[in-house]
Motif scaffolding. Structure first.
Motif, PDB file in Angstrom:
ATOM      1  N   CYS A 117      36.009 -26.295  51.087  1.00 56.04           N
ATOM      2  CA  CYS A 117      35.118 -27.148  50.307  1.00 56.04           C
ATOM      3  C   CYS A 117      34.232 -26.197  49.503  1.00 56.04           C
ATOM      4  O   CYS A 117      33.195 -25.726  49.980  1.00 56.04           O
ATOM      5  CB  CYS A 117      34.283 -28.043  51.226  1.00 56.04           C
ATOM      6  SG  CYS A 117      33.123 -29.124  50.334  1.00 56.04           S
TER       7      CYS A 117
ATOM      8  N   GLU B 281      32.331 -26.489  46.917  1.00 53.01           N
ATOM      9  CA  GLU B 281      30.961 -26.860  46.550  1.00 53.01           C
ATOM     10  C   GLU B 281      30.000 -26.492  47.683  1.00 53.01           C
ATOM     11  O   GLU B 281      28.946 -25.915  47.459  1.00 53.01           O
ATOM     12  CB  GLU B 281      30.875 -28.366  46.265  1.00 53.01           C
ATOM     13  CG  GLU B 281      29.499 -28.770  45.757  1.00 53.01           C
ATOM     14  CD  GLU B 281      29.202 -30.256  45.918  1.00 53.01           C
ATOM     15  OE1 GLU B 281      30.146 -31.058  45.927  1.00 53.01           O
ATOM     16  OE2 GLU B 281      28.008 -30.585  46.064  1.00 53.01           O
ATOM     17  N   TRP B 282      30.396 -26.836  48.904  1.00 49.54           N
ATOM     18  CA  TRP B 282      29.553 -26.518  50.054  1.00 49.54           C
ATOM     19  C   TRP B 282      29.440 -25.006  50.242  1.00 49.54           C
ATOM     20  O   TRP B 282      28.370 -24.480  50.554  1.00 49.54           O
ATOM     21  CB  TRP B 282      30.106 -27.183  51.313  1.00 49.54           C
ATOM     22  CG  TRP B 282      29.234 -26.979  52.515  1.00 49.54           C
ATOM     23  CD1 TRP B 282      29.466 -26.159  53.573  1.00 49.54           C
ATOM     24  CD2 TRP B 282      27.965 -27.602  52.765  1.00 49.54           C
ATOM     25  NE1 TRP B 282      28.435 -26.230  54.469  1.00 49.54           N
ATOM     26  CE2 TRP B 282      27.495 -27.105  54.000  1.00 49.54           C
ATOM     27  CE3 TRP B 282      27.186 -28.527  52.073  1.00 49.54           C
ATOM     28  CZ2 TRP B 282      26.281 -27.512  54.558  1.00 49.54           C
ATOM     29  CZ3 TRP B 282      25.979 -28.922  52.634  1.00 49.54           C
ATOM     30  CH2 TRP B 282      25.537 -28.418  53.860  1.00 49.54           C
TER      31      TRP B 282
ATOM     32  N   HIS C  90      26.981 -23.633  47.864  1.00 50.05           N
ATOM     33  CA  HIS C  90      25.632 -24.012  48.298  1.00 50.05           C
ATOM     34  C   HIS C  90      25.148 -23.077  49.418  1.00 50.05           C
ATOM     35  O   HIS C  90      23.982 -22.681  49.452  1.00 50.05           O
ATOM     36  CB  HIS C  90      25.674 -25.464  48.787  1.00 50.05           C
ATOM     37  CG  HIS C  90      24.328 -26.036  49.108  1.00 50.05           C
ATOM     38  ND1 HIS C  90      23.390 -26.317  48.146  1.00 50.05           N
ATOM     39  CD2 HIS C  90      23.751 -26.372  50.292  1.00 50.05           C
ATOM     40  CE1 HIS C  90      22.302 -26.813  48.719  1.00 50.05           C
ATOM     41  NE2 HIS C  90      22.494 -26.852  50.022  1.00 50.05           N
TER      42      HIS C  90
END
Lengths: 206, 206
Positions: free
Chosen positions: A130, A132-133, A136
């Protein structure tokens, strides 16, 4: 005792440093788990640690201890000095708090970035990503470095005056950050000075 | 001592149970942090815990201890029985390992689902959400429940024969799962029986 690990990986490094600090390295047989080829997901290894992570400490009675904090608790209570997890209630609490901050806010954040937002260990092993995570968490790791830098502006080690489990976790986290190509922010001079100092410890230098 | 918290939230519940187990509840002043209105992000609270999370234990000398494991270490070493974090090196290691599994594989996984894949605490407080990761963590929480169920098929408590910090973490995790509407899988009968047994403890029942 046996330690199942992959030498050079950040979490196994935590256990190697703790063992060396306590002068216990010679009492342990290191067993390589071939993580790059997926041996950590074999039934034999999953029986030792269902999460499939290295390192695992196997006691002489066959008990398998996973999770670095737990392994460090064992090592620290199995023998003498220095004390890595604290003596008094307050020391223990501060060390565990700072350990957890270094883990969640740096080492694990870097790990999530590495495994999710980069090729990580390659397509065979990174079966779910993932991005995007992961990205982040890179920001979280950088914030974690700035936080630790602020702590080290006031005291020589993360939990106060003495080297502890918290320093081991953060040191391994910075090693992982190097590997994942996350640079320490330029302004974090306290963190860099602390890192240089820790790198000189016999337990780290080898 | 003061405990800054929001009564009913899962992590504050861990500290309340630990205090009650040790008979220390009466020695603590509970201070409500108005999390639903964002007080945990005020400068005054961030000075106590930079991560903004509740609970925080403030000692009489002003030292602030965050992170439930660290707070539980303090409580457990501040007073007598029962021992929640273990006596021997091996007991301590097993308890910390199982605590971490209950935390990462259940409580924190549920929390990430709640804060990322549901409205969580509402749009004012949930300023960043990654729904894909949140949904993935729901699956992790369900896998965590199945894992704990398997452990409890062989022994009465998560770390063996005695109630420990690991049970507290998992119990709070199941409470959070209820709140986030993640049902325990029907087949997890050991986990359900353990939960009913823990719910009868005076420290939990109140």
């Amino acid at each position: 005792m046996k330690v199942y690990e992959f030498n050079g990986f950040p979490n196994p490094a935590r256990v190697r440093i703790a063992l060396a600090e306590k002068g216990m390295t010679g009492r342990v047989q290191f067993v390589t788990v071939d993580v790059p080829n997926g041996e950590h997901r074999s039934p034999a290894f999953l029986a030792k640690n269902p999460s499939g992570a290295v390192p695992v400490l196997e006691l002489d009675d066959g008990t398998c201890i996973a999770e670095c904090t737990a392994i460090t608790e064992y090592i620290d209570h199995a023998d003498g000095n220095p004390i890595l997890t604290g003596k008094t209630a307050k020391d223990r609490a501060v060390i565990h708090m700072m350990q957890r901050r270094a883990e969640a806010g740096l080492l694990d954040a870097v790990g999530t970035y590495f495994h999710h937002a980069t090729p990580g260990l390659g397509p065979k092993l990174e079966t779910y990503q993932c991005a995007e995570w992961g990205d982040h968490q890179k920001q979280r790791a950088l914030a974690g470095m700035r936080y630790l830098d602020g702590v080290l502006a006031k005291q020589p080690y993360l939990a106060g005056q003495n080297f502890s489990m918290a320093d081991i976790t953060a040191f391994a986290g910075l090693g992982f950050a190097d590997f994942a190509k996350i640079d320490i922010p330029a302004e974090c001079s306290n963190l860099k000075a602390w890192r240089a100092r820790v790198a000189e410890r016999p337990s780290v230098k080898g």
